[in-house]
Scaffold this motif. Structure first.
Motif, PDB file in Angstrom:
ATOM      1  N   LYS A 230     -74.603 -35.588  26.239  1.00 16.45           N
ATOM      2  CA  LYS A 230     -76.041 -35.608  25.991  1.00 16.45           C
ATOM      3  C   LYS A 230     -76.436 -36.239  24.663  1.00 16.45           C
ATOM      4  N   GLU A 231     -75.504 -36.472  23.795  1.00 18.19           N
ATOM      5  CA  GLU A 231     -75.829 -37.043  22.487  1.00 18.19           C
ATOM      6  C   GLU A 231     -76.202 -38.511  22.631  1.00 18.19           C
ATOM      7  N   ASP A 232     -77.069 -38.993  21.721  1.00 12.73           N
ATOM      8  CA  ASP A 232     -77.508 -40.389  21.775  1.00 12.73           C
ATOM      9  C   ASP A 232     -76.393 -41.362  21.429  1.00 12.73           C
ATOM     10  N   ASP A 233     -75.653 -41.077  20.385  1.00 17.29           N
ATOM     11  CA  ASP A 233     -74.579 -41.973  19.960  1.00 17.29           C
ATOM     12  C   ASP A 233     -73.319 -41.157  19.694  1.00 17.29           C
ATOM     13  N   PRO A 234     -72.656 -40.700  20.760  1.00 16.07           N
ATOM     14  CA  PRO A 234     -71.493 -39.837  20.545  1.00 16.07           C
ATOM     15  C   PRO A 234     -70.302 -40.624  19.987  1.00 16.07           C
ATOM     16  N   SER A 235     -69.561 -39.945  19.158  1.00 18.17           N
ATOM     17  CA  SER A 235     -68.320 -40.510  18.657  1.00 18.17           C
ATOM     18  C   SER A 235     -67.194 -39.893  19.469  1.00 18.17           C
ATOM     19  N   TYR A 236     -66.472 -40.717  20.204  1.00 18.84           N
ATOM     20  CA  TYR A 236     -65.439 -40.193  21.081  1.00 18.84           C
ATOM     21  C   TYR A 236     -64.194 -41.061  21.019  1.00 18.84           C
ATOM     22  N   VAL A 237     -63.100 -40.479  21.489  1.00 21.23           N
ATOM     23  CA  VAL A 237     -61.815 -41.169  21.542  1.00 21.23           C
ATOM     24  C   VAL A 237     -61.394 -41.215  23.007  1.00 21.23           C
ATOM     25  N   ILE A 238     -61.041 -42.410  23.469  1.00 17.29           N
ATOM     26  CA  ILE A 238     -60.578 -42.573  24.845  1.00 17.29           C
ATOM     27  C   ILE A 238     -59.096 -42.900  24.826  1.00 17.29           C
ATOM     28  N   THR A 239     -58.332 -42.166  25.634  1.00 10.68           N
ATOM     29  CA  THR A 239     -56.912 -42.479  25.828  1.00 10.68           C
ATOM     30  C   THR A 239     -56.662 -42.601  27.326  1.00 10.68           C
ATOM     31  N   PHE A 240     -55.694 -43.439  27.661  1.00 12.19           N
ATOM     32  CA  PHE A 240     -55.379 -43.629  29.077  1.00 12.19           C
ATOM     33  C   PHE A 240     -53.914 -43.931  29.241  1.00 12.19           C
ATOM     34  N   ASP A 241     -53.407 -43.667  30.452  1.00 14.67           N
ATOM     35  CA  ASP A 241     -52.019 -43.983  30.733  1.00 14.67           C
ATOM     36  C   ASP A 241     -51.895 -45.483  30.991  1.00 14.67           C
ATOM     37  N   LYS A 242     -50.686 -45.980  31.061  1.00 12.92           N
ATOM     38  CA  LYS A 242     -50.491 -47.430  31.170  1.00 12.92           C
ATOM     39  C   LYS A 242     -51.038 -48.014  32.465  1.00 12.92           C
TER      40      LYS A 242
ATOM     41  N   GLU B  70     -65.170 -27.703  27.908  1.00 11.34           N
ATOM     42  CA  GLU B  70     -65.846 -27.579  26.621  1.00 11.34           C
ATOM     43  C   GLU B  70     -65.363 -26.324  25.918  1.00 11.34           C
ATOM     44  N   SER B  71     -65.044 -26.480  24.638  1.00 10.47           N
ATOM     45  CA  SER B  71     -64.669 -25.348  23.797  1.00 10.47           C
ATOM     46  C   SER B  71     -65.593 -25.356  22.584  1.00 10.47           C
ATOM     47  N   ASN B  72     -65.381 -24.430  21.670  1.00 10.82           N
ATOM     48  CA  ASN B  72     -66.199 -24.391  20.457  1.00 10.82           C
ATOM     49  C   ASN B  72     -65.932 -25.587  19.548  1.00 10.82           C
ATOM     50  N   GLU B  73     -64.758 -26.196  19.672  1.00 12.95           N
ATOM     51  CA  GLU B  73     -64.374 -27.289  18.791  1.00 12.95           C
ATOM     52  C   GLU B  73     -64.588 -28.682  19.396  1.00 12.95           C
ATOM     53  N   ALA B  74     -64.496 -28.803  20.727  1.00 13.67           N
ATOM     54  CA  ALA B  74     -64.505 -30.145  21.315  1.00 13.67           C
ATOM     55  C   ALA B  74     -64.916 -30.122  22.785  1.00 13.67           C
ATOM     56  N   ILE B  75     -65.231 -31.311  23.259  1.00 13.31           N
ATOM     57  CA  ILE B  75     -65.481 -31.547  24.682  1.00 13.31           C
ATOM     58  C   ILE B  75     -64.403 -32.517  25.145  1.00 13.31           C
ATOM     59  N   GLU B  76     -63.806 -32.236  26.289  1.00 12.94           N
ATOM     60  CA  GLU B  76     -62.808 -33.148  26.854  1.00 12.94           C
ATOM     61  C   GLU B  76     -63.186 -33.448  28.294  1.00 12.94           C
ATOM     62  N   ILE B  77     -63.145 -34.728  28.625  1.00 15.56           N
ATOM     63  CA  ILE B  77     -63.424 -35.161  29.985  1.00 15.56           C
ATOM     64  C   ILE B  77     -62.212 -35.959  30.460  1.00 15.56           C
TER      65      ILE B  77
ATOM     66  N   GLU C 233     -66.887 -46.874  35.621  1.00 21.04           N
ATOM     67  CA  GLU C 233     -66.811 -45.456  35.974  1.00 21.04           C
ATOM     68  C   GLU C 233     -66.764 -44.596  34.713  1.00 21.04           C
ATOM     69  N   ALA C 234     -65.941 -44.993  33.756  1.00 22.84           N
ATOM     70  CA  ALA C 234     -65.833 -44.236  32.505  1.00 22.84           C
ATOM     71  C   ALA C 234     -67.160 -44.251  31.754  1.00 22.84           C
ATOM     72  N   GLU C 235     -67.813 -45.403  31.686  1.00 20.83           N
ATOM     73  CA  GLU C 235     -69.103 -45.506  31.012  1.00 20.83           C
ATOM     74  C   GLU C 235     -70.159 -44.647  31.703  1.00 20.83           C
ATOM     75  N   PHE C 236     -70.160 -44.635  33.027  1.00 19.83           N
ATOM     76  CA  PHE C 236     -71.104 -43.828  33.794  1.00 19.83           C
ATOM     77  C   PHE C 236     -70.918 -42.344  33.497  1.00 19.83           C
ATOM     78  N   VAL C 237     -69.678 -41.894  33.485  1.00 16.04           N
ATOM     79  CA  VAL C 237     -69.381 -40.482  33.219  1.00 16.04           C
ATOM     80  C   VAL C 237     -69.815 -40.110  31.808  1.00 16.04           C
TER      81      VAL C 237
ATOM     82  N   ILE D 111     -57.654 -41.153  32.522  1.00 12.69           N
ATOM     83  CA  ILE D 111     -58.363 -41.442  31.278  1.00 12.69           C
ATOM     84  C   ILE D 111     -58.857 -40.123  30.715  1.00 12.69           C
ATOM     85  N   GLU D 112     -58.656 -39.930  29.404  1.00 13.12           N
ATOM     86  CA  GLU D 112     -59.156 -38.741  28.727  1.00 13.12           C
ATOM     87  C   GLU D 112     -60.140 -39.163  27.658  1.00 13.12           C
ATOM     88  N   ILE D 113     -61.266 -38.483  27.621  1.00 14.99           N
ATOM     89  CA  ILE D 113     -62.306 -38.748  26.626  1.00 14.99           C
ATOM     90  C   ILE D 113     -62.463 -37.472  25.815  1.00 14.99           C
ATOM     91  N   ASN D 114     -62.266 -37.562  24.497  1.00 14.79           N
ATOM     92  CA  ASN D 114     -62.359 -36.406  23.607  1.00 14.79           C
ATOM     93  C   ASN D 114     -63.501 -36.593  22.627  1.00 14.79           C
TER      94      ASN D 114
END
Length: 93
Positions: free
Chosen positions: A70-82, A40-47, A60-64, A87-90
């Motif tokens: 903690k947000e009710d309806d977070p807006s996030y971007v998921i990227t993954f390798d082939k 976590e930084s001041n600008e973003a959270i990355e998992i 697994e991704a949904e569980f994490v 998997i990265e969640i930003n």
């Protein structure tokens, strides 16, 4: 599924992240044989989810996301390798 905090076992990774990037918070979790790195930084959270043995399942991704965001309806971007072994969640703040 259980997230187990294993941050103390990864002190070099945590130290490196805190010193070489703009993050101000790092946690490392184990989800079975999947590693979860939360930063976590001041600008973003990355998992990041990583599994060297198999593809990471959608459940697994949904569980994490539900456990670590903690947000009710977070807006996030998921990227993954082939192979879906990394998997990265930003989330922008």
């Amino acid at each position: 599924m259980h997230l187990i905090d294993v941050t103390n076992s990864y002190k070099d990774l945590v130290h490196s992240q805190l010193n070489s990037t703009n993050v101000n918070y790092v946690k490392v979790y184990s989800l079975g044989n999947t590693s979860v790195i939360y930063t976590e930084s001041n600008e973003a959270i990355e998992i990041a989810l990583e599994n060297h043995d198999r593809r990471i399942r959608k459940e697994e991704a949904e569980f994490v996301i539900k456990r670590l965001i903690k947000e009710d309806d977070p807006s996030y971007v998921i990227t993954f390798d082939k192979n879906q072994q990394l998997i990265e969640i930003n989330i922008d703040k």
